[in-house]
Design a protein around this motif. Structure first.
Motif, PDB file in Angstrom:
ATOM      1  N   UNK A 199       0.862  -1.183   0.000  1.00  0.00           N
ATOM      2  CA  UNK A 199       0.000   0.000   0.000  1.00  0.00           C
ATOM      3  C   UNK A 199       0.896   1.230   0.000  1.00  0.00           C
ATOM      4  N   UNK A 200       0.939   1.929  -1.119  1.00  0.00           N
ATOM      5  CA  UNK A 200       1.813   3.100  -1.283  1.00  0.00           C
ATOM      6  C   UNK A 200       0.954   4.360  -1.220  1.00  0.00           C
ATOM      7  N   UNK A 201       0.810   4.882  -0.032  1.00  0.00           N
ATOM      8  CA  UNK A 201      -0.005   6.073   0.166  1.00  0.00           C
ATOM      9  C   UNK A 201      -0.197   6.328   1.643  1.00  0.00           C
ATOM     10  N   UNK A 202      -0.348   7.592   1.998  1.00  0.00           N
ATOM     11  CA  UNK A 202      -0.540   7.963   3.397  1.00  0.00           C
ATOM     12  C   UNK A 202      -1.966   7.658   3.840  1.00  0.00           C
ATOM     13  N   UNK A 203      -2.160   7.499   5.140  1.00  0.00           N
ATOM     14  CA  UNK A 203      -3.506   7.338   5.681  1.00  0.00           C
ATOM     15  C   UNK A 203      -4.252   8.670   5.591  1.00  0.00           C
ATOM     16  N   UNK A 204      -5.511   8.575   5.169  1.00  0.00           N
ATOM     17  CA  UNK A 204      -6.304   9.775   4.952  1.00  0.00           C
ATOM     18  C   UNK A 204      -7.335  10.025   6.031  1.00  0.00           C
ATOM     19  N   UNK A 205      -8.596  10.108   5.660  1.00  0.00           N
ATOM     20  CA  UNK A 205      -9.648  10.567   6.545  1.00  0.00           C
ATOM     21  C   UNK A 205     -10.847   9.624   6.513  1.00  0.00           C
ATOM     22  N   UNK A 206     -11.649   9.680   7.564  1.00  0.00           N
ATOM     23  CA  UNK A 206     -12.911   8.957   7.695  1.00  0.00           C
ATOM     24  C   UNK A 206     -12.767   7.476   7.329  1.00  0.00           C
ATOM     25  N   UNK A 207     -11.709   6.850   7.832  1.00  0.00           N
ATOM     26  CA  UNK A 207     -11.421   5.476   7.443  1.00  0.00           C
ATOM     27  C   UNK A 207     -10.915   4.658   8.624  1.00  0.00           C
ATOM     28  N   UNK A 208     -11.434   4.975   9.820  1.00  0.00           N
ATOM     29  CA  UNK A 208     -10.901   4.367  11.032  1.00  0.00           C
ATOM     30  C   UNK A 208     -11.050   2.850  11.051  1.00  0.00           C
ATOM     31  N   UNK A 209     -12.161   2.343  10.539  1.00  0.00           N
ATOM     32  CA  UNK A 209     -12.371   0.895  10.533  1.00  0.00           C
ATOM     33  C   UNK A 209     -11.334   0.202   9.640  1.00  0.00           C
ATOM     34  N   UNK A 210     -11.058   0.795   8.495  1.00  0.00           N
ATOM     35  CA  UNK A 210     -10.038   0.229   7.612  1.00  0.00           C
ATOM     36  C   UNK A 210      -8.660   0.295   8.250  1.00  0.00           C
ATOM     37  N   UNK A 211      -8.346   1.406   8.911  1.00  0.00           N
ATOM     38  CA  UNK A 211      -7.056   1.516   9.598  1.00  0.00           C
ATOM     39  C   UNK A 211      -6.918   0.433  10.665  1.00  0.00           C
ATOM     40  N   UNK A 212      -7.994   0.202  11.416  1.00  0.00           N
ATOM     41  CA  UNK A 212      -7.943  -0.815  12.474  1.00  0.00           C
ATOM     42  C   UNK A 212      -7.727  -2.205  11.880  1.00  0.00           C
ATOM     43  N   UNK A 213      -8.413  -2.506  10.785  1.00  0.00           N
ATOM     44  CA  UNK A 213      -8.222  -3.800  10.119  1.00  0.00           C
ATOM     45  C   UNK A 213      -6.803  -3.939   9.600  1.00  0.00           C
ATOM     46  N   UNK A 214      -6.287  -2.875   9.033  1.00  0.00           N
ATOM     47  CA  UNK A 214      -4.924  -2.886   8.507  1.00  0.00           C
ATOM     48  C   UNK A 214      -3.911  -3.132   9.626  1.00  0.00           C
ATOM     49  N   UNK A 215      -4.078  -2.448  10.744  1.00  0.00           N
ATOM     50  CA  UNK A 215      -3.167  -2.636  11.881  1.00  0.00           C
ATOM     51  C   UNK A 215      -3.231  -4.076  12.395  1.00  0.00           C
ATOM     52  N   UNK A 216      -4.451  -4.608  12.472  1.00  0.00           N
ATOM     53  CA  UNK A 216      -4.605  -5.979  12.971  1.00  0.00           C
ATOM     54  C   UNK A 216      -3.953  -6.977  12.025  1.00  0.00           C
ATOM     55  N   UNK A 217      -4.170  -6.812  10.731  1.00  0.00           N
ATOM     56  CA  UNK A 217      -3.601  -7.747   9.762  1.00  0.00           C
ATOM     57  C   UNK A 217      -2.073  -7.714   9.789  1.00  0.00           C
ATOM     58  N   UNK A 218      -1.504  -6.541   9.889  1.00  0.00           N
ATOM     59  CA  UNK A 218      -0.051  -6.434   9.944  1.00  0.00           C
ATOM     60  C   UNK A 218       0.493  -7.091  11.214  1.00  0.00           C
ATOM     61  N   UNK A 219      -0.203  -6.887  12.328  1.00  0.00           N
ATOM     62  CA  UNK A 219       0.237  -7.493  13.590  1.00  0.00           C
ATOM     63  C   UNK A 219       0.157  -9.017  13.535  1.00  0.00           C
ATOM     64  N   UNK A 220      -0.794  -9.528  12.755  1.00  0.00           N
ATOM     65  CA  UNK A 220      -0.976 -10.980  12.641  1.00  0.00           C
ATOM     66  C   UNK A 220      -0.092 -11.598  11.556  1.00  0.00           C
TER      67      UNK A 220
END
Length: 373
Positions: free
Chosen positions: A244-265
């Motif tokens: 994923x080549x791009x900065x985190x943007x706006x109104x996307x907290x659920x996607x950010x949380x999923x992304x963090x969880x997947x990376x941790x796993x």
């Protein structure tokens, strides 16, 4: 939009026609001549450093450090400055019969249009898309209202509307119809300043040893990264990676949380914000494909760049993509995870042939636009 504005500035500076730049800054407006515009372009391109913040920039709470430095240089390089109410006075430096080009969905106001009219000038506005009106659920607070005001102003006050695609023209005219006026328009596909791939710009860890796909763009709801994460939760962990080549943007907290969880796993998903254009181009050259399930695009420059670099494209079936790229991409449903998984797993094992594509040029764009302004 930044790339489009830069392309316009660069091209206009090559013409013999007198060229000036009007910029809105804290406290009013500034006017730059050709030398001032060239100096700003040098700073944008990294050929000259931005200066220090002046007193006005330091006192402005709305400006961050880099905005303050940019506005300070605009004031230092200006041939004239004026408060907002004196804009008409400021434009006395310009010849009658001027053409005002607004290319970035910003700084267009009734005050500017009125001041240009008093110089017997024409107003041309480039419209990139109508995404804020078509997908208000994806926007930041206040964006929809500001965009609606801008579009209505362009419809009522412009002499010419410039569209980056026929799809954008159709969308704009659909919204302008109930507003009362649709100015004459011209469609001109955007050009491409293709970045030179620079593998030396890649940080340690890139490119990965495994096959990989690239997702390019800000992680915001419209880009539909949520679908990509659903796909990669069903892809083999030891299979193709998603970069994923791009900065985190706006109104996307659920996607950010999923992304963090997947990376941790330990999922095969990586984030690489802040890469240089050359590094991104190098990744695209070696990727199995660009994955781009966006809900909406005005033009889609990342798709054009990928195709020009010979990178296969997997995207949703949008009118503008059909218009610009035809049958080059693999079109997949934006809500069918299974179809994406099946296609990408196959491609990870057997790469698709590089597309044969010649991108549109800025010369063609300006040849179409400038004869109309």
């Amino acid at each position: 939009m930044d790339r489009v504005e830069r392309a316009y500035l660069s091209h206009l500076l090559t013409l013999d026609t007198p060229v000036y730049g009007l910029a809105k800054v804290a406290g009013g407006y500034v006017l730059l001549d050709r030398d001032g515009l060239s100096a700003i372009l040098d700073r944008v391109d990294g050929h000259a450093p931005w200066g220090r913040r002046d007193t006005l920039a330091r006192l402005s709470r709305r400006l961050d450090l880099w905005q303050g430095r940019a506005q300070s240089d605009l004031r230092r390089l200006a041939i004239a400055k004026a408060p907002r109410i004196a804009l008409g006075w400021l434009l006395r430096h310009l010849p009658n019969g001027l053409v005002y080009l607004n290319t970035g969905h910003s700084a267009l106001s009734a005050r500017v249009i009125s001041a240009v009219r008093r110089r017997q000038g024409r107003v041309s506005v480039l419209l990139h898309d109508t995404i804020p009106l078509d997908f208000p659920q994806f926007q930041r607070a206040g964006t929809v209202e500001r965009f609606h005001r801008m579009l209505k102003l362009a419809g009522n006050g412009a002499d010419l509307l410039i569209y980056n695609s026929a799809a954008t023209r159709a969308a704009v005219e659909r919204h302008l119809t109930p507003m009362g006026r649709i100015p004459p328009g011209v469609v001109a596909h955007l050009g491409l300043d293709l970045s030179t791939p620079r593998a030396g710009d890649l940080p340690e860890g890139l490119p990965p040893a495994q096959p990989y796909f690239v997702a390019l763009g800000t992680v915001e709801p419209r880009k539909n990264h949520a679908l990509l994460l659903d796909i990669w939760q069903k892809m083999p962990r030891d299979g193709a990676r998603l970069l994923i080549c791009g900065a985190r943007g706006w109104r996307n907290e659920e996607t950010f949380a999923t992304l963090d969880r997947m990376k941790a796993e330990g999922a095969a998903v990586e984030e690489w914000p802040g890469l240089t254009d050359g590094a991104v181009a190098a990744l695209l050259e070696g990727a199995r494909g660009l994955v781009f399930p966006s809900f909406a695009e005005g033009f889609g420059l990342p798709l054009i760049e990928a195709a020009a670099l010979g990178c296969p494209i997997f995207c949703c079936d949008l009118p503008v993509t059909r218009e610009v790229l035809g049958d080059i991409p693999v079109y997949l449903p934006m809500d069918d995870v299974y179809s994406w998984v099946q296609e990408l797993e196959n491609v990870a094992e057997t790469p698709r042939a590089a597309p044969d594509y010649t991108p549109p040029t800025w010369q063609d764009h300006f040849k179409t636009v400038l004869k109309m302004t």
